[in-house]
Each structure stands twice: as C-alpha cells, then as structure tokens.
Design a protein around this motif. Structure first.
Motif, PDB file in Angstrom:
ATOM      1  N   GLY A 170       0.795  -1.227   0.000  1.00 42.86           N
ATOM      2  CA  GLY A 170       0.000   0.000   0.000  1.00 42.86           C
ATOM      3  C   GLY A 170       0.826   1.275   0.000  1.00 42.86           C
ATOM      4  N   ASP A 171       0.123   2.410  -0.026  1.00 37.83           N
ATOM      5  CA  ASP A 171       0.764   3.715  -0.089  1.00 37.83           C
ATOM      6  C   ASP A 171       1.311   4.127   1.275  1.00 37.83           C
ATOM      7  N   LEU A 172       2.318   4.990   1.226  1.00 35.20           N
ATOM      8  CA  LEU A 172       2.956   5.525   2.425  1.00 35.20           C
ATOM      9  C   LEU A 172       2.905   7.040   2.357  1.00 35.20           C
ATOM     10  N   THR A 173       2.439   7.683   3.429  1.00 32.91           N
ATOM     11  CA  THR A 173       2.379   9.138   3.491  1.00 32.91           C
ATOM     12  C   THR A 173       3.178   9.634   4.690  1.00 32.91           C
ATOM     13  N   ILE A 174       4.116  10.546   4.435  1.00 34.25           N
ATOM     14  CA  ILE A 174       4.933  11.144   5.489  1.00 34.25           C
ATOM     15  C   ILE A 174       4.816  12.659   5.365  1.00 34.25           C
ATOM     16  N   GLU A 175       4.528  13.321   6.463  1.00 30.98           N
ATOM     17  CA  GLU A 175       4.465  14.771   6.468  1.00 30.98           C
ATOM     18  C   GLU A 175       5.173  15.302   7.701  1.00 30.98           C
ATOM     19  N   GLY A 176       5.706  16.507   7.586  1.00 24.76           N
ATOM     20  CA  GLY A 176       6.465  17.029   8.700  1.00 24.76           C
ATOM     21  C   GLY A 176       6.720  18.518   8.594  1.00 24.76           C
ATOM     22  N   PHE A 177       7.390  19.014   9.616  1.00 24.47           N
ATOM     23  CA  PHE A 177       7.657  20.441   9.760  1.00 24.47           C
ATOM     24  C   PHE A 177       9.017  20.588  10.421  1.00 24.47           C
ATOM     25  N   GLU A 178       9.782  21.584   9.983  1.00 23.62           N
ATOM     26  CA  GLU A 178      11.047  21.876  10.646  1.00 23.62           C
ATOM     27  C   GLU A 178      11.363  23.354  10.540  1.00 23.62           C
ATOM     28  N   VAL A 179      12.045  23.854  11.544  1.00 23.74           N
ATOM     29  CA  VAL A 179      12.489  25.241  11.546  1.00 23.74           C
ATOM     30  C   VAL A 179      13.926  25.257  12.060  1.00 23.74           C
TER      31      VAL A 179
ATOM     32  N   PHE B 212      27.703  33.437  18.754  1.00 17.58           N
ATOM     33  CA  PHE B 212      27.011  32.734  17.684  1.00 17.58           C
ATOM     34  C   PHE B 212      26.113  31.658  18.304  1.00 17.58           C
ATOM     35  N   GLY B 213      25.099  31.252  17.568  1.00 12.64           N
ATOM     36  CA  GLY B 213      24.192  30.243  18.092  1.00 12.64           C
ATOM     37  C   GLY B 213      23.278  29.708  17.010  1.00 12.64           C
ATOM     38  N   ALA B 214      22.566  28.638  17.343  1.00 13.56           N
ATOM     39  CA  ALA B 214      21.623  28.016  16.411  1.00 13.56           C
ATOM     40  C   ALA B 214      20.567  27.285  17.227  1.00 13.56           C
ATOM     41  N   LEU B 215      19.374  27.201  16.663  1.00 13.36           N
ATOM     42  CA  LEU B 215      18.288  26.462  17.293  1.00 13.36           C
ATOM     43  C   LEU B 215      17.424  25.867  16.194  1.00 13.36           C
ATOM     44  N   SER B 216      17.176  24.561  16.264  1.00 15.41           N
ATOM     45  CA  SER B 216      16.348  23.908  15.249  1.00 15.41           C
ATOM     46  C   SER B 216      15.384  22.935  15.914  1.00 15.41           C
TER      47      SER B 216
ATOM     48  N   THR C 213      22.559  25.294  19.891  1.00 14.06           N
ATOM     49  CA  THR C 213      23.992  25.597  19.917  1.00 14.06           C
ATOM     50  C   THR C 213      24.180  27.021  20.425  1.00 14.06           C
ATOM     51  N   LEU C 214      25.173  27.217  21.291  1.00 14.25           N
ATOM     52  CA  LEU C 214      25.518  28.544  21.780  1.00 14.25           C
ATOM     53  C   LEU C 214      27.026  28.618  21.950  1.00 14.25           C
ATOM     54  N   GLY C 215      27.626  29.680  21.410  1.00 12.35           N
ATOM     55  CA  GLY C 215      29.073  29.794  21.486  1.00 12.35           C
ATOM     56  C   GLY C 215      29.538  31.230  21.535  1.00 12.35           C
TER      57      GLY C 215
END
Length: 833
Positions: free
Chosen positions: A669-678, A688-692, A725-727
């Motif tokens: 059968g079929d496969l459905t994948i959905e998602g969100f990212e920031v 400097f820094g990062a957040l995901s 991340t934080l630096g």
C-alpha cells in the motif's frame, strides 16, 4: 588597472579584519592589504559602489566574498590572483537573499531558487566535530538522523523518515556512491578526514537525481591543495594528530600539496589512518534476567583499524577551462560479528562453559576487510564571452568491496555469509551537462540540458562447507547468497531544466526521463536456478518521466518564500527483483514488480535579518513543511499472501494456492509522510548560536505484512528533535568556544501498535517495528584555537567532548540492543608548514 598587495593567493588561515564602511575601491585595497591577497579591478567598475563594514575573524577569501555580497560584483580566480568585475546579470543573480554571515542555509553565503532547501557543512564544522563517520556529522541537522550503531561500518542515514540506501544516495566529488545494501550493515564507508564540505538536499526535488533519492541526496567534496596552502606559499605540508578518549583511538594524518607559480596546476596527496580499541558504552547493557555472567561496558570487537588516502589534481589552462581529477580510497580490517548495525548478545554461561569466554565470542566472528575506492574526473568549459555555453563533462567510477572470512572453529550459516563471502558494488557514471543563459522578453533564462549513463554491478559469492551444501545441488557450497543476488542495473537519463526569472519571482520547471534495465545473474547453485520454482534472472526494463516545478519569491531583500512539487519514481533494486528461495510458496524472483512512485511537496520561507542586537550581527531562519506520498511501495513479501488468507485466517499454501509460487518482494500500500522543521542561526562578532526543531509523522495504507489489513503507523519515522547551539568568539585569544545539546522525544508510534496480529498472522508487523526509544538528551562542548602569534601561526587545535554527561540511552532508529557510546573527549592538533 589597480593591483593590490602581495604576489600570491592567500588561503585558508583565518585572520582579523577591521574595515569601516567606505567606497568599494578603498575597501578592496584595504582588504587586500589586511588579507594579503592580490586583487585586480577596474576603477570605473567600482565607482559609486559602497563597501560594507566588515569586522571579525574570517579566512581571507571568505572576507572578500562577504565584502562583495549584494554589490553586483563577481570574483574570478586567475593565475595571478583575483579579478573583481561587474557580474553578467543572469536569472539567478538578481533574485537571491544575501546572508549576512556564514550559516548552513543554502550554500552558506546566499539563498536562491537552486539551494533554498539545501544545508551546507563547511570544513570548520567538519574539523570541529572530529567524527568517525559521515552520518554522525549530519545527525544534528533537522529532519536527519543516523541509524544503526556507532560500530565501524554500522551507520545508516535517514532523511524525512526514509532510511533505505536507495532513499538517500551519496556522491563524492560528483561520483555516485551506491548505498551498500548488505543486511545488517551500514550504507556508506567514506572517511570523513578527507572531506572538506557536505551538502544535504532534502527531498526528491533535484532534477539531477533520478531513480531513487526519495529522502534526499548527500553530496561530499574532498579537500584541495587550495584549502591547505598557507599565506604567500605555493607549496606546503601538513601534519595532524588526533586522539579520542572513549576508544583510545589515535588518528594520524599528513599531506603534501602545492601549485605552480602561474596557477596552471595544483595538487594534493593526503594520507590518514585510525587505530583504536573497542568502544566504551555509557553503562553496561541491561540484563534483568542475569543471563550474561560477563557483560562488559567496553563492547568487544568494535575497534577501529583504518587507512585512507586522497590524491587530487586540478588543472587551469586558461580562465575558460578547468580539469579536475581525484582518487580516494579507504581500507578497514577487523574481527567483527556479522551485524555492524546492532550489538551482539553477550555469551551465556552455558556458552562460556563449553567454549570459554573468548572462544564463545570468536566463534561468531568474521575477519572483515572493507575497501572503498572512488575515481572522479571533470572537465568544465565556460567561455567568458559566450553565455550560451557552460559545459561540464564528467566520468566517475567507484567500487566497494567487502570480504568476510571465518575460522574453521567458527559457527557458519548461509544467513550470515557462510565460511567466506565476497561482495562488490561497482558504479560507472558518465554525464554531460550544459547551461545557457539568455533573455526572452521579460524573462531571463538559465536553461540546462543534460544526459547521463550509469552502470551498476553487484557481484556476490559465498562459500559454505557444511554437509548440507557440499553437493551438486548447491554447487558444492559455492554460490551467490539468495538474499544478495548478483546482477546489473543500467540507466540512461536525459533532463532539461529552465530557471525563468521575472523580477522577484523565479519559476523553475524541469523534466527528467530515466530508462532502467535490470538483469540478474543466474545462481551457481542449481537449487536456486530452477525455473519450476519461478527462478527467472532475465532482464526487466522500466522507464518514465519525472516532472518537477519550483517557485521562489523574494518578497523583500531579506525574506523569501519557496515551494516545490515533484513526481518521480524508482525501479526495483537488484536485490528486490532477483532474490530467491528454495520453497514451494515464495521461492520466485519478483519480475512483476511495479516501480515505486512519489508525489512530493515542500514549501516554506527563509529570512535574513541584520543589525538586530549589535552592529554587524545577523539572524537567518528557515522554515520548511513537507508532504511525501509514496505509491506502490516495494517491500519484502512476508506474512499474509492474499486476500483469501486475510479473510479466512488460513495458511499461505491452503488459502493462496491459486497465487503460488510467489516472489520474494511485492508492491504493497501507499505511504504518506508529512512534517515540519524550523532552523535558525545567529552570528555576531562575539556570539554565535543556532536552534532547530523537527517533527514528522507517517501512516501506511494497509499493514506491511498484510496489505489487506488495517492502516498502520509508518516505520522509520524520526521522533521530534530539538538541537541548540551557543558559542562565543574570543578574537584576542584566537579562540571559539561553544556548547551543543540534542533533545529527542520518545518514539511511540510503531506499526505493530495497530497490527500486532490478526487473521492469517500471529505476530503482525512486530518484526518490522523500528526501535521505540525513550526520550533522551545528550550534550557536547567544543573549542577551537588558531593562534596567529609568531611561532604558533600555522597551528590549529580542535577539542570536543561528546556525551558530556555520559548519558546512557538507546538512540532513535538504532539497531538491536544498541546503546549510547560513553563520554568521548576528542582533540586534534594540526600543523601547517
């Protein structure tokens, strides 16, 4: 013509820059002086342009790129230095968002319609992490997860819930690397010490990828002489030493490199080796029933023993012609259990009593040698005065060889490769591509036409000397493993893409055609080459079109929106088409398979903001939503074999006699994948820094082992994940310090939650569940020091501690019984000469 200081091109050593906002001509002159670069430019071409302020620590060439961002000027490398000139306006150049600092968004400097969904890791991130393998480098990206285990050769890669080798293809210097698909093994064996940059394109939205790549594509580039040469030098050498505390691993690297005075050629020879002990877990593997009297925290037979090398030659006959040649090879040898992606169970007391502890371990080991070799060549021709020609011709070949051999006292069986097993994957790829740039009315065009030919071979041989197989039916124990058949896949491709730019809107339609021909190699054992059982190794062909449409709208100078829609497909693999058994129910090859098809949608936004908290700082935020629907998924034919069996709760032979014999694979059968990212990135002169954050969900139409059963949760779906991340930067001490944390939610949606048994099946999808990890977090700290003072200049020190708090957990999507590696302090010291 104005020539700015120094006689050779400065290279990768970072230095401090202090440039005030000023006329561009003055800014270029000041940058050339501070960066010891030779820059040529025409005064009238920079007249009236203002150079931005530039403060901070950069590699000199990177500082020059930063200065030119958004200026309408381009950089051309010549034998004598750099030429700065007015850009020829193209469809791509006017519709970009310039990033105020280097991040992983796009290519790290700017975002346009071609790279808005891409993440780029530079040499700085790679050197900082000091990883043992490529998948672990990508683990902190949202929507990306390493599966398998940290054991050598045991890593797999999952992007957006798709983790089979064909779903995430790799390339190295443009050479296609077929994912290794041997059961319970990792999929990629490339030594990260040789890599300078990695690009990850999520989803199947690139016209340059065909016949697979539903999850995404990983592109790797190896190091060049230009990356290592010191300021004012045309020749050099490098020595590097690394140490990892967890497995007491030592890494030795050395390189020699140089270029000609006129810039005609540059070359690099790079050698590296790893030598370590067994890895140490954060704790002992749980044993609630006290079955294992010896259960060491240091996992037996997991040591590293690897040697690798890289040779690179680049030729630049003129400004219009470039030739690139590269060769890389890695070789690892070790004693290991069959599975690299899982941990073995320790010996029981009865095993120890019978064989002794060391003997009980050794009887399940094989001596494994894995060699990964890649050749890549590319010719690029781009006339300076002809926008219709931007031509690239490439030829590449790669080979992965793995040999397992067991001692006479070892336990042997067909399922784990017998006494000896030889496996070889070979790929040859030829590609021709040209891009033409022109205008028609209000539209600017960037039209790319290309064609490719690829030949993929899988060769497998096994020898097993037990009495069952020492007869003519089994060719006296010498035959191809039924679960890893030999064969060839030949692919011919043609593609066309047109980047149409209309003001702030870029529309990119594309079309790709692939023709795929599979052909199996008849098994050497007559019992597996029996037409009465449906063993048919003859060729099967597939072909089809892959339309794609991409939109990119630059709403403002800092904000852009993007959307991509793709329909594409993949042909069955050699394994899926030609696996056989010697049974009466499911013995046959699977020549009746339909191709898998995907409808993929991706959309989102990217924003770059500057001067938020302090002068010169910047923030990038990229938000992405996606939905992938896969039709006619190809899956192992196990469980319920027909609708009648599902309805009657009968047996395969009793209920499905009209459909026998069946193949080993089928479309379900079929496969459905959905998602969100920031994902967000902040940079300033000091901080400097990062957040995901990433989240996804997947559902499968029908059960994996019963297409007529209930819908189930999809397998291989990553749990929600935060990465922070934080630096800080300390330019007075030439240092960067930082912390990074991963926070992973528990997995609580498994296929067997909805189908653990029923009509025609007692276990349902239980055996196809991915691991249901508990929530966990893990932390690392890192530091880098690149001193500039006399006597120390040319030295680079990187330090990182993984799993800082020695957390004991089972990672998401890990293999059987896999637990976290313990705290690991890693240091590398590099000296350039």
């Amino acid at each position: 013509m104005i020539g700015c200081l120094m006689s050779t091109i400065a290279q990768a050593q970072p230095r401090d820059f202090e440039l005030a906002a000023q006329p561009m001509g003055s800014a270029l002159t000041a940058l050339a002086r501070q960066g010891q670069l030779q820059i040529f430019f025409e005064s009238d071409q920079v007249q009236g342009l203002q150079g931005r302020a530039l403060r901070g620590r950069y590699e000199p060439v990177e500082a020059l790129h930063q200065l030119l961002l958004g200026s309408g000027l381009e950089l051309v490398v010549t034998p004598g230095g750099f030429v700065v000139r007015q850009q020829a306006v193209t469809a791509r150049d006017e519709n970009t968002i310039e990033l105020g600092s280097v991040s992983i968004v796009g290519d790290g400097r700017q975002v346009d319609s071609s790279n808005v969904g891409r993440s780029t890791l530079t040499s700085r991130e790679i050197e900082q992490r000091q990883a043992d393998n490529v998948p672990s480098l990508l683990q902190t990206l949202p929507g990306v997860s390493m599966g398998g285990s940290p054991k050598p050769g045991g890593q797999t890669m999952n992007i957006w819930g798709l983790g089979d080798a064909e779903d995430v293809p790799f390339t190295l210097d443009g050479a296609t690397k077929s994912g290794f698909e041997r059961y319970q093994q990792g999929t990629v064996f490339i030594e990260p010490e040789l890599i300078k940059s990695i690009e990850v394109d999520k989803g199947p939205h690139s016209v340059f990828t065909g016949n697979g790549g539903f999850g995404g594509t990983v592109h790797m580039e190896t190091k060049d002489a230009q990356d290592l040469l010191q300021e004012g030098r045309n020749a050099g050498a490098m020595l590097k030493y690394g140490y990892h505390s967890n497995d007491q691993q030592k890494i030795y690297s050395g390189a020699v490199y140089g270029r000609t005075d006129d810039g005609f050629a540059d070359s690099l020879l790079y050698l590296t080796g790893r030598d370590g002990r067994d890895i140490k877990l954060a704790d002992t593997i749980p044993d609630p029933d006290n079955r294992y009297p010896i259960n060491p925290q240091r996992l037996p037979n997991t040591s590293q023993d690897l040697a690798a090398g890289l040779f690179k030659l680049n030729l630049h006959p003129t400004e219009e012609h470039d030739v690139n040649l590269s060769w890389s090879r890695s070789k690892s040898t070790r004693w290991t259990p069959f599975s690299s992606s899982s941990y073995p169970t320790p010996p029981t007391q009865s095993n120890i009593n019978q064989y002794g502890y060391e003997g009980a371990l050794r009887r399940f080991l094989a001596h494994r040698e894995t060699i990964d070799t890649t050749w890549a060549s590319k010719y690029h021709f781009q006339p300076l005065d002809n926008p219709w020609v931007d031509l690239t011709f490439s030829y590449a070949q790669s080979k992965v060889e793995q040999v397992d051999e067991r001692e006479q006292s070892a336990f042997v069986q067909v399922a784990t490769g017998g006494r000896k097993m030889d496996t070889a994957y070979r790929d040859k790829v030829v590609e021709l591509r040209n891009t033409s740039r022109f205008d028609t009315g209000v539209f600017s065009h960037e039209l790319t036409l290309g064609g490719a030919w690829r030949k993929h071979n899988r060769d497998t041989r096994m020898y097993i000397d037990t009495s069952t197989y020492n007869n003519a039916n089994y060719n006296f124990g010498r035959f191809q493993p039924t679960f890893m058949p030999s064969g060839e896949q030949l692919t011919h491709s043609f593609y066309v893409q047109d980047v149409l730019d209309y003001g702030r809107l870029t529309i990119t339609p594309s079309m790709r055609f692939d023709s795929v021909r599979n052909e199996g190699e008849p098994n050497l054992a007559p019992v597996y080459n029996n037409s009465a059982r449906g063993h048919d190794y003859s060729s099967q062909s597939y072909s089809g079109w892959s339309p794609r449409l991409s939109l990119f709208w630059r709403a403002t100078e800092q904000l852009g929106f993007f959307a991509d829609y793709t329909q594409t497909w993949r042909a069955p693999l050699i394994d899926e088409q030609y696996e056989v058994q010697n049974s009466t129910t499911r013995p046959a090859t699977s020549r009746d398979l339909d191709p898998e098809r995907i409808h993929a949608l991706r959309f989102g936004s990217v924003v770059n903001l500057g001067d938020l908290l302090v002068n010169g700082d910047s923030l990038q935020v990229r938000t992405t939503l996606f939905r992938n629907k896969i039709k006619d998924e190809i899956f192992k034919n196990v469980g319920v074999g027909c609708a009648e069996q599902a309805a009657s709760n009968g047996t395969l032979s009793g209920s499905c006699g009209a459909y026998l014999p069946q193949g080993n694979y089928r479309n379900i059968g079929d496969l459905t994948i959905e998602g969100f990212e920031v994902e967000s990135f902040y940079d300033s002169a000091r901080v400097f820094g990062a957040l995901s954050y990433s989240w996804m969900s997947g559902e499968h139409e029908g059960a994996y082992t019963n297409p007529w059963g209930p819908d189930v949760w999809a397998r291989g779906i990553q749990p929600a994940k935060w990465v922070a991340t934080l630096g800080v930067k300390i330019p007075e001490a030439d240092m960067r310090l930082g912390w990074q944390g991963e926070f992973v939610r528990k997995t609580d949606r498994l296929p067997s939650d909805r189908y653990s048994g029923g009509m025609g099946s007692s276990v349902g999808d239980t055996f196809y569940d991915h691991f249901d990890n508990a929530s966990y977090d893990t932390h690392r700290v890192f530091a880098s020091w690149i001193p500039q003072q006399a006597g120390l200049k040319g030295t680079e020190v990187n330090f990182v501690v993984d799993n800082l708090f020695n957390r004991f957990y089972q990672p998401a999507l890990s293999g059987d019984r896999v637990y976290s590696q313990g705290r690991n302090a890693k240091i590398s010291v590099t000296r350039f000469f």
